[in-house]
Scaffold this motif. Sequence first.
Motif, mmCIF file in Angstrom:
data_model
loop_
_atom_site.group_PDB
_atom_site.id
_atom_site.type_symbol
_atom_site.label_atom_id
_atom_site.label_comp_id
_atom_site.label_asym_id
_atom_site.label_seq_id
_atom_site.Cartn_x
_atom_site.Cartn_y
_atom_site.Cartn_z
ATOM 1 N N ALA A 40 8.528 -8.204 -6.762
ATOM 2 C CA ALA A 40 7.137 -8.123 -6.313
ATOM 3 C C ALA A 40 6.977 -7.120 -5.174
ATOM 4 C CB ALA A 40 6.659 -9.504 -5.865
ATOM 5 N N MET A 41 8.014 -7.004 -4.315
ATOM 6 C CA MET A 41 7.957 -6.020 -3.225
ATOM 7 C C MET A 41 7.862 -4.615 -3.794
ATOM 8 S SD MET A 41 8.311 -7.298 -0.193
ATOM 9 C CE MET A 41 7.740 -8.942 -0.205
ATOM 10 N N GLN B 233 11.403 2.485 2.521
ATOM 11 C CA GLN B 233 10.472 1.798 3.412
ATOM 12 C C GLN B 233 10.285 0.325 3.094
ATOM 13 O OE1 GLN B 233 7.120 3.900 4.610
ATOM 14 N NE2 GLN B 233 7.892 5.891 3.978
ATOM 15 N N VAL B 234 10.647 -0.087 1.891
ATOM 16 C CA VAL B 234 10.423 -1.497 1.552
ATOM 17 C C VAL B 234 11.731 -2.210 1.209
ATOM 18 C CG1 VAL B 234 9.312 -3.063 -0.047
ATOM 19 C CG2 VAL B 234 8.077 -1.084 0.802
ATOM 20 N N PRO C 166 14.591 -2.023 4.233
ATOM 21 C CA PRO C 166 14.260 -2.911 5.361
ATOM 22 C C PRO C 166 14.322 -4.389 4.985
ATOM 23 C CG PRO C 166 12.706 -1.114 5.270
ATOM 24 C CD PRO C 166 13.553 -0.997 4.041
ATOM 25 N N ALA C 167 13.890 -4.717 3.785
ATOM 26 C CA ALA C 167 13.930 -6.129 3.390
ATOM 27 C C ALA C 167 15.366 -6.601 3.216
ATOM 28 C CB ALA C 167 13.138 -6.339 2.106
ATOM 29 N N GLN D 73 12.392 -12.748 11.875
ATOM 30 C CA GLN D 73 11.348 -11.745 11.945
ATOM 31 C C GLN D 73 10.573 -11.651 10.637
ATOM 32 O OE1 GLN D 73 12.980 -8.225 13.607
ATOM 33 N NE2 GLN D 73 11.156 -7.038 13.208
ATOM 34 N N TYR D 74 11.253 -11.864 9.534
ATOM 35 C CA TYR D 74 10.626 -11.588 8.254
ATOM 36 C C TYR D 74 10.180 -12.810 7.487
ATOM 37 C CZ TYR D 74 11.867 -6.742 8.750
ATOM 38 O OH TYR D 74 11.956 -5.463 9.194
ATOM 39 N N ASN E 273 2.028 -10.306 -2.067
ATOM 40 C CA ASN E 273 3.340 -9.710 -1.801
ATOM 41 C C ASN E 273 3.304 -8.746 -0.631
ATOM 42 O OD1 ASN E 273 1.816 -7.832 -3.114
ATOM 43 N ND2 ASN E 273 3.418 -7.110 -4.459
ATOM 44 N N PHE F 166 4.578 -6.672 2.460
ATOM 45 C CA PHE F 166 5.919 -6.190 2.778
ATOM 46 C C PHE F 166 6.417 -6.897 4.034
ATOM 47 C CE2 PHE F 166 3.947 -2.158 1.017
ATOM 48 C CZ PHE F 166 4.413 -2.396 -0.259
ATOM 49 N N PRO F 167 7.728 -6.997 4.183
ATOM 50 C CA PRO F 167 8.252 -7.595 5.418
ATOM 51 C C PRO F 167 8.086 -6.638 6.595
ATOM 52 C CG PRO F 167 10.038 -6.970 3.958
ATOM 53 C CD PRO F 167 8.782 -6.708 3.225
ATOM 54 N N LYS F 168 6.840 -6.345 6.910
ATOM 55 C CA LYS F 168 6.524 -5.439 8.018
ATOM 56 C C LYS F 168 5.355 -6.052 8.763
ATOM 57 C CE LYS F 168 7.261 -1.211 5.290
ATOM 58 N NZ LYS F 168 8.237 -0.506 6.099
ATOM 59 N N TYR G 213 0.699 1.493 5.180
ATOM 60 C CA TYR G 213 1.734 1.977 4.251
ATOM 61 C C TYR G 213 1.218 3.070 3.313
ATOM 62 C CZ TYR G 213 5.590 1.682 0.905
ATOM 63 O OH TYR G 213 6.644 1.970 0.096
ATOM 64 N N PRO H 87 4.275 -10.097 11.841
ATOM 65 C CA PRO H 87 4.644 -9.828 10.444
ATOM 66 C C PRO H 87 3.599 -10.340 9.460
ATOM 67 C CG PRO H 87 6.057 -11.520 11.397
ATOM 68 C CD PRO H 87 5.238 -10.970 12.507
ATOM 69 N N THR I 158 4.106 -11.354 6.589
ATOM 70 C CA THR I 158 4.596 -12.500 5.827
ATOM 71 C C THR I 158 4.329 -13.819 6.547
ATOM 72 O OG1 THR I 158 6.693 -11.863 6.789
ATOM 73 C CG2 THR I 158 6.391 -11.386 4.487
#
Lengths: 401, 265
Positions: free
Chosen positions: A282-283, A300-301, A304-305, A399-400, B108, B110-112, B120, B158, B160
């Motif tokens: 999905a990312m 970029q995705v 980092p993930a 963080q995520y 979805n 992003f983990p940002k 983005y 974030p 998320t």
Amino acid sequence: MPGGVLFLILCTISAVGYVMGRRKAVSVSGGDSRVMHSLLPYHGWNVALAAFLVGLSVMVLWSLLRLLFGFTDPGNNIVSVLSLAAALLAGWTNYARIERNYRARNVVELMMKGILIFASSIAIFTTIAIVLSMLFETTHFFRDYSWTRFFFGLKWSPNFSGNSDLGMLPLLWGTLYVSFIALLVAVPIGLFAAIYLSEYAGPRLRAVAKPMLEILAGIPTIVYGLFALITVGPILRDYFAQPLGLADSGSSVMTAGIVMGVMLIPFVSSLSDDIINAVPQAMRDGSYGLGATPSETIKQVVIPAALPGIVGAILLAASRAIGETMIVVMGAGAAAKLSLNPFEAMTTVTVKIVSQLTGDTDFASPETLVAFALGITLFVLTLGLNVLALYIVRRYREQYE
Amino acid sequence: MNDMRMVERQVGTKPIKISGRNVQVYYGDSHAIKDVNVDIEDNTVTAFIGPSGCGKSTFLRCLNRMNDTIDICRVEGTITLDGEDIYDKKVDPVQLRAKVGMVFQKPNPFPKSIYDNVAYGPRIHGLARSKAELDEIVERSLRRGAIWDEVKDRLNAPGTGLSGGQQQRLCIARAVATEPEVLLMDEPCSALDPIATAQVEELIDELRETYSVVIVTHSMQQAARVSQKTAFFHLGELVEFGETGDIFTNPKDSRTESYITGRIG
Ligand SMILES: Nc1ncnc2c1ncn2[C@@H]1O[C@H](COP(=O)(O)OP(=O)(O)O)[C@@H](O)[C@H]1O
Ligand SMILES: [Mg+2]
């Protein structure tokens, strides 16, 4: 009787116990197993496990006692009688308990849990025991040799007639230098290979390439060592070190580092590949859906993930590099030296541990005991690295998520 | 009654944004979309409805060539955007997807950070010349996504960490930020609670002023609430396509009627 035979008899008792327990349960139930609290097999297992575990415990306890107190038991007669009797007694007790309301299932679950706990504690206690014994020998070493000279000494020249210089720093330096070069080779290449495999390669190529990488990871390090000694070492010497006037030995930090890096490539790429694959599709879809190209998406995705996992993989690779011995012996030589020149021969902690302990040694002189001090140092180093890896991974997670 | 609707329809006709002709989609050997012809208008919400597995998502993904990312997927026929064939060799799917944005079933982000999520697309496509301009795009997009007030104080948190409904609106804001012309939404509310769903539906209605919106939904009520046009898919075929009101009150095909009355699905 020999231990093996004793063990076999114990197994037989358990098997018989299973059959008897089950049979009694059948007769108690009067043909309708629904009136029993527990299913029929549980009654069998209940008897079998009780007999087996009690018998085995007696055997183990007996050996421990014998080790501690140093008495003898010719022909294992006493232990045989004791453990078989205990097993029979335990089996019989549980057998006698079988009735409709007997909670055999709960008892079996409890015994299973006990077995699992026992198995996990073995791993933990052995580790603790190893560390303790190393610490013990290390304190012996520091009684004869000052710890400041060991940790901060710049010279390593053991001398078996006494009066040695046992400074650890040249060895630590060699270890870190070789590992650093190895990671410099393995991390970019391994990571790029993983990215290619997981993001670009078609399924057919993947199906071939991934197992091949994993086979590479299974090659014994001594084979890599030969490769370093026969191929990489001379090439580096003839085409780089000598023309540049840097050094003229085939063994060098560079040789060992490069070959060790090659050894680590499949390790890094295989771990990173799994981690990158675990990033949800999905990312990627989200990124492609916004008009990003594959490489932008990866940079970029995806990366980092996947970063916490990748950092973990790199630190694991570092632990392996630090603990590696064979490639260093054959690639970098055995001369302890503190030098910046990567084309010079150096050596590492693990190599010196081996060389201090081989040959006729008594474990009394500082020259041999130093191996334990080195071992503890290495242990602390890799432990620290792993703790750091866990810490980083956890911070990124927070963080995520 | 019928006559009046005819008149209404002619008045309401908008320019055609996307049109598909004889579209076939195969996954390997299985024929997932069979000979679909459809015209999607600008400034209109078009709903795709149908039982699950009938090919709604597959067809939606054809419209911005997301199916290119699936190896075994093959698309035949022509699909045009503003009259240009999007499957033409000259067309770069990456550029196409900047024009035809997509919002997915599951939020979805992003983990940002929230800011980076929205920034983005603009960053990738170089839409902003300065930081100030980027800030402006981010704020505007978050406002269009009807989420600005909730996140304006924590743009660096974030994405998320938001609730499901907020995440989905963030994803819509993210899609809007690249300034697309068409917005594709694949069951955007299926992971949301009723309140968040209502917010997103309201948002979709506003987005219609600027975009052509195509929404896949398994909820017929939702299709009736938000769309002007409805397409009913069944087993890979486009069974019926027309004004939403007509489809729901006066379906021409018996399969549409069965689905709407709950007999298939
Ligand atoms: N990636 C894929 N690979 C193979 N078959 C697929 C894939 N995606 C969808 N399909 C098949 O295509 C058909 C239509 O699926 P989909 O478009 O997801 O239906 P819907 O969105 O209407 O539920 C289904 O039969 C499904 O099994
Ligand atoms: Mg779908």
